[in-house]
Design a protein around this motif. Structure first.
Motif, mmCIF file in Angstrom:
data_model
loop_
_atom_site.group_PDB
_atom_site.id
_atom_site.type_symbol
_atom_site.label_atom_id
_atom_site.label_comp_id
_atom_site.label_asym_id
_atom_site.label_seq_id
_atom_site.Cartn_x
_atom_site.Cartn_y
_atom_site.Cartn_z
ATOM 1 N N CYS A 150 -17.361 8.442 -1.097
ATOM 2 C CA CYS A 150 -17.526 6.990 -1.024
ATOM 3 C C CYS A 150 -16.416 6.303 -1.809
ATOM 4 C CB CYS A 150 -18.900 6.584 -1.557
ATOM 5 S SG CYS A 150 -19.249 4.819 -1.404
ATOM 6 N N ALA A 151 -15.823 5.272 -1.193
ATOM 7 C CA ALA A 151 -14.739 4.542 -1.843
ATOM 8 C C ALA A 151 -15.227 3.284 -2.552
ATOM 9 C CB ALA A 151 -13.664 4.171 -0.818
ATOM 10 N N GLU A 173 -18.286 1.516 1.784
ATOM 11 C CA GLU A 173 -16.971 1.888 2.311
ATOM 12 C C GLU A 173 -16.738 3.371 2.022
ATOM 13 O OE1 GLU A 173 -12.218 0.823 1.651
ATOM 14 O OE2 GLU A 173 -13.777 -0.571 0.975
ATOM 15 N N TYR A 174 -16.569 4.149 3.074
ATOM 16 C CA TYR A 174 -16.446 5.601 2.932
ATOM 17 C C TYR A 174 -15.019 6.037 3.254
ATOM 18 C CZ TYR A 174 -17.877 10.495 2.987
ATOM 19 O OH TYR A 174 -18.022 11.827 2.704
ATOM 20 N N ASP A 175 -14.471 6.905 2.389
ATOM 21 C CA ASP A 175 -13.119 7.435 2.567
ATOM 22 C C ASP A 175 -13.229 8.762 3.321
ATOM 23 O OD1 ASP A 175 -10.535 8.381 2.420
ATOM 24 O OD2 ASP A 175 -10.227 7.774 0.333
ATOM 25 N N GLU A 176 -12.836 8.756 4.607
ATOM 26 C CA GLU A 176 -12.931 9.959 5.418
ATOM 27 C C GLU A 176 -11.954 11.032 4.962
ATOM 28 O OE1 GLU A 176 -15.165 10.542 7.477
ATOM 29 O OE2 GLU A 176 -16.064 8.565 7.859
ATOM 30 N N LYS A 234 -10.816 11.684 1.782
ATOM 31 C CA LYS A 234 -11.300 12.337 0.572
ATOM 32 C C LYS A 234 -12.747 12.800 0.691
ATOM 33 C CE LYS A 234 -8.256 9.731 -2.548
ATOM 34 N NZ LYS A 234 -8.204 8.854 -3.743
#
Length: 663
Positions: free
Chosen positions: A414-415, A406-409, A411
């Motif tokens: 990677c989340a 799950e990637y935080d666009e 920030k």
């Protein structure tokens, strides 16, 4: 007395005060000195053998007394300071410092042991752009790619005690005195039956002899806290009619009782001294079957709490042994026993993988796999795991990796990370037992990647001309080599920065992203001129031939105790042409594909950052007898002489006060 004559002993007294204060004031430590205080603690939640600073070993009583203590971290340091002899002429020697007078340079040197606050530290950047990897490879000109011994006899134990490191593990078996055969022992009562002789022997596990055959007679003696990684040997050629009920029978693996602690040789078992193993059976998974080189469907038995005997099925044309032993994994649990004030075995598990063996003439050879490991008892909140360093990586230990799910666009990080199998170890996947390349529908074997070790992992693919043309005609993402071969795809996208990172960590600072290019296959298949020799010159261009993983690391912490940390990583595919050169297009040609792993060390530290303790200030409250040397024999002097004494002392202290203010 290093001076000339008997002058100004008061100044020597002041220097003694300064040195003593320096030893007391050295309590503050440098910010980087906390790195690597216990580098031998590689097992999180379990006691590491011979690591005396491991906190997990503190609750095991006398066990640590048998350790040969390994290095814990930084060594002691010494600080050297030199002063002009014009400042100090006399000094009072003490046991905690030494004085060296150099008559040539007129210096007085004092060596003070003050290790907690001194040292030289690395100043490397924690993150490096992946582009630096190529620059460092070019600058450093790195060119990585273009029988078991019988155990010694031990003295007989005279008293019961807790286990120490290296103690032989003893088991009790029952012998039927009438027929001379071992009986099936499931509890203490079986050893106390009529006509049964209770025998004590070492726990021996079968190992391979010089020819690879299983040697159960000698084997490898198990020792306390000495893990035995999975190894293999070959059983046979054996007659299935005899071996199915004997050497291949899983019920015979656990017909003994193990001693909980170290007992005298002649002491018999009871409910407190011995325990029975818990034996369970299972059929191997497809990935396990591929790793062991057997057919995944070659097991029809089902695991159960009650272990069943293997069954021999005879027909007119073949012999079949169902539920035969394929692999045995011994898991020994241990913990603290207050009765013996030390380590004791609390449980024994034997997990047996089964297989079905079939032979037309009833004679066959089969592989056997065995392993043994120790697991320390811990609370439910403690999860035992193996580290690859504490905290810095150690060369030769597994490389830790994870994938981002799950990637935080927002920030740009990677989340959520997902740990890999095999305790988060980085692996090269997709190599079958015979060296062929596995596709994504096949299990294949995983090859471990280790830190600091350049490695090449390769497999082969046999293709006819028609098969090569079919693969090469596939569009990108629709069946090309990158979409078919597992070896050309890394199962992870992040590497752990330090070797002590928990594989389940969700902190982005613990992980270094692997920079991956937008590599895509642009395949084209062309036929050349066959010519007069009849060679089929067929070429597949733009095919992915391999993937290269390049890792950059730097040292951090104290110079004498460097902690290796990964600062950058990148992965890229190599593309080329596959030429079919066989005269017969219907016959397969072998093509090779590979994954390479290489490391680059980067140390940008030119001027080492030296941590020097601050010089202690002079005491504000001077003792009442400070001026005593100037008043000897002067009790009847005038007030004017007293003021002169004070002036002399101030002049003597002036150089030291000026140096303190300047620092």
């Amino acid at each position: 007395n290093c001076g000339r004559g008997g002058t100004s002993s008061a100044r020597a007294w002041v220097v003694a005060v300064v040195v003593a204060t320096a030893a007391v004031a050295g309590g503050a430590s440098h910010a980087e000195s906390d790195i690597g205080k216990c580098i031998c603690d590689l097992g999180a939640g379990s006691c590491d053998v011979h690591c005396c600073c491991d906190p997990d070993c503190q609750g095991l009583g006398d066990l640590r007394g048998s350790f040969e203590c390994q290095d814990e971290g930084p060594t002691n340091r010494s600080d050297h300071r030199c002063y002009s002899k014009t400042w100090v002429r006399n000094i009072n020697p003490r046991v905690d410092f030494w004085v060296v007078a150099d008559e040539l340079s007129e210096l007085l040197c004092v060596e003070v042991d003050n290790s907690p606050v001194e040292g030289v530290f690395f100043t490397n950047d924690a993150r490096i752009p992946a582009e630096r990897i190529g620059e460092e490879i070019a600058r450093q000109r790195l060119t990585s790619w273009n029988s078991s011994r019988a155990p010694s006899l031990e003295p007989m134990a005279m008293i019961a005690r807790s286990y120490l490191v290296g103690d032989l593990l003893k088991v009790h078996v029952g012998l039927d005195q009438q027929n001379g055969r071992l009986i099936d022992v499931r509890g203490v009562s079986d050893l106390q039956g009529s006509g049964v002789a209770e025998l004590v022997t070492d726990l021996h596990l079968p190992t391979a002899d010089t020819l690879g055959a299983c040697d159960a007679g000698r084997g490898q003696a198990a020792r306390f806290l000495f893990d035995m990684p999975k190894y293999s040997c070959w059983e046979g050629p054996a007659d299935l009619k005899e071996a199915c009920g004997a050497a291949l029978n899983p019920r015979l693996l656990g017909r003994w009782l193990m001693r909980r602690v170290r007992l005298p040789e002649d002491m018999r078992c009871n409910e407190e001294r011995c325990l029975a193993p818990n034996v369970t059976t299972f059929c191997p998974t497809p990935s396990q079957a591929a790793a062991w080189g057997i057919d995944p469907a070659a097991c029809t038995s089902h695991g159960s709490a009650a272990v069943e005997d293997s069954q021999l099925v005879l027909t007119s044309s073949s012999c079949t042994c169902k539920g035969a032993i394929l692999a045995a994994e011994y898991v020994l649990r241990y913990g603290f026993d207050a009765r013996y004030d030390g380590a004791a075995i609390s449980g024994v598990e034997v997990r047996v993988a089964l297989q079905d063996l079939r032979s037309e003439d009833c004679k066959t050879s089969m592989p056997q796999f065995t392993s043994l490991r120790f697991v320390q008892d811990a609370g439910p909140e403690v999860v035992a795991s193996e580290r690859s360093g504490n905290p810095g990586y150690q060369v030769g230990l597994p490389l830790l990796a994870a994938r981002c799910v799950e990637y935080d666009e927002v920030k740009s990080q990677c989340a959520r990370f997902e740990s890999l199998e095999q305790s988060g170890h980085a692996v090269a996947q997709g190599i079958l037992q015979d060296g062929r390349c596995a596709n994504f529908s096949e299990a294949g074997r995983n090859a471990s990647m280790n830190f600091g070790e350049d490695a090449l992992f390769a497999c082969t693919l046999d293709l006819t001309r028609a098969e090569l043309a079919s693969l090469c005609s596939s569009a990108a993402g629709e069946g090309g080599f990158m979409e078919r071969l597992k070896l050309l795809s890394l199962p992870f996208t992040y590497l752990a920065a330090f070797g002590g990172v928990n594989p389940t960590s969700q902190n982005p600072e613990d992980w270094v992203q692997i920079s991956m290019g937008d590599d895509k296959e642009v395949l084209s298949f062309t036929d050349g001129d066959a010519g007069s020799v009849g060679v089929s010159a067929s070429v597949c261009r733009g095919a992915a031939l391999g993937v290269a993983l390049e890792v950059m690391y730097s040292p951090f912490g104290e110079i004498g105790n460097p902690q290796l940390k990964i600062v950058a990583a990148r992965a890229s595919h190599s593309f080329g042409a596959l030429s079919f050169m066989r005269p017969d297009p219907s016959r397969a040609q072998t093509f090779q594909f590979s994954t390479t792993l290489s490391y680059v060390r980067l140390d940008d530290t030119t001027d080492r950052e030296t941590a020097v303790p601050p010089h202690p200030p002079l005491p504000r409250l001077l003792p009442h007898d400070l001026f005593y040397p100037f008043r000897l024999g002067s009790s009847g002097t005038s007030a004017r002489r007293g003021r002169f004494d004070v002036a002399v002392v101030v002049l003597l202290l002036a150089p030291l006060l000026a140096r303190q203010l300047h620092s």
